[in-house]
Design a protein around this motif. Sequence first.
Motif, PDB file in Angstrom:
ATOM      1  N   LYS A 188       0.849  -1.189   0.000  1.00 36.89           N
ATOM      2  CA  LYS A 188       0.000   0.000   0.000  1.00 36.89           C
ATOM      3  C   LYS A 188       0.885   1.239   0.000  1.00 36.89           C
ATOM      4  N   VAL A 190       1.824   5.110  -2.281  1.00 35.07           N
ATOM      5  CA  VAL A 190       1.214   6.071  -3.198  1.00 35.07           C
ATOM      6  C   VAL A 190       2.184   6.358  -4.330  1.00 35.07           C
ATOM      7  N   PHE A 204       5.717   4.792  -9.392  1.00 36.00           N
ATOM      8  CA  PHE A 204       4.793   4.081  -8.499  1.00 36.00           C
ATOM      9  C   PHE A 204       5.234   2.626  -8.371  1.00 36.00           C
ATOM     10  N   LYS A 207       1.206  -2.898  -8.997  1.00 36.17           N
ATOM     11  CA  LYS A 207       0.499  -4.014  -8.361  1.00 36.17           C
ATOM     12  C   LYS A 207       0.376  -5.160  -9.359  1.00 36.17           C
ATOM     13  N   GLU A 315      -1.345   0.075 -15.612  1.00 30.40           N
ATOM     14  CA  GLU A 315      -2.312   0.119 -14.506  1.00 30.40           C
ATOM     15  C   GLU A 315      -2.703   1.508 -13.999  1.00 30.40           C
ATOM     16  N   SER A 320      -5.433   3.824  -8.017  1.00 30.14           N
ATOM     17  CA  SER A 320      -4.356   4.237  -7.104  1.00 30.14           C
ATOM     18  C   SER A 320      -4.381   5.740  -6.887  1.00 30.14           C
ATOM     19  N   THR A 393      -9.461   9.783 -11.799  1.00 29.58           N
ATOM     20  CA  THR A 393      -8.276   9.481 -10.984  1.00 29.58           C
ATOM     21  C   THR A 393      -8.074  10.594  -9.951  1.00 29.58           C
TER      22      THR A 393
END
Length: 423
Positions: A188, A190, A204, A207, A315, A320, A393
């Motif tokens: 987790k 940012v 980033f 994931k 992604e 996110s 977003t």
Amino acid sequence: FAFTKASLFLWVLKKDGSSNASPDILPEVLLEVSHPVNLSHTFYGIMFDAGSTGTRIHIYTFIQKDPVELPVLDNEMYHAVKPGLSAYKDKPEEGGNTIRALLKVAKKTVPEDEWKQTPVVLKATAGLRLLPKEKANALLDEVREVFDESPFFVPNNSVSIMNGTNEGVLAWVTVNFLTGHLYAKTRKTVGILDLGGGSTQITFLPKSKKTVFTAPASYIANINMFNHTLQLYTHSYLGNGLVAARLATLGALGADGLDWKVFTSSCLPKKFREDWTFGGITYKVSGIPDGYAGYKLCYYEVMRVVKGIVHQPFEVKGSSIFYAFSYYFDRAVESGLIDGSRGGMVEVRDFKKRAKEVCNKMTKYRPISPFLCMDMTYITCLLKEGFGFKDNTMLQLAKKVNNVETSWALGATFDHFNNLNIH
């Protein structure tokens, strides 16, 4: 460089003992700090950020409470001067004087008996990357001389041009560290979006494996933390910073005949005309007096600076949260999108909506900046057509987190004391 979950949170605990850690882990943090601790020793780090539009000094105070734990970041002293070093490309001595002036701030902040062991480091970014090599080197040599005559500790390779990958990675380290997301085995975190004058960065922690597999190989960086390797998606686009993008939009980047050419754009107010200087070069720029101006035409112009140049990671279309700072923050404040003292959460569509308002009322916003329409449209285009973010977003716009500047400088200081081995 082994961490426990709680020890890292000691880094983000402030003097008053408050924390920005998430509630589910706070009891563990409080438990950790409720034991009496000996305030064993305080140390300092000085990091210069030599950017394209200004030079900033960050003076960090750390407290080492326990020899086996990470130190706590106690506070940051920040000061900035304009223009950036690159503006002194033909007068390196004057560039050196700006560093001398900032070192005076450091002498007032760091106690005299700590000077000899306090490292002083300067990392230059896109402003110097865009200069011819010999001019950049002359400036760096001048800074080295200034450092050598200072009373601070000058480590090996203390003055350098930082590569864009490190700029993105270290900004990511800073923000995740300050928001309390950096602890062992976390997924987790940012993302960060940094918009400078000469370059822009996105970083980033992916994931999805598909993000890694579909990215160009040079966009994946490994960083050594918590005795294991994190794989980050990161890239720095040189020439896509806000100010360089203005030049590219105007068709002035690398152009000749600057003495007589006038560079026009429908992103500028129709009656606007003036000389504009960036990186020590002056350009004549103007609106189109007998033409059209406004958002649609402007969007079409800035699209050429972004389309096909910026890779869209697989992604980012997900949910996110990204922290956006530097010029993203400054322009959002100037256009009234967020409050300058608090920052705030916005959606990508909010930039688009405000860009339309600014461009279609250029005379209203001209006193703030005649370039505001171009800048807001460029940011919208970069986010949507460039990185491929969806309208919904969420972006957290922040100049500071816990009273510390959101930039790569803290991450770079952190890297200096604990080798993160970025590659």
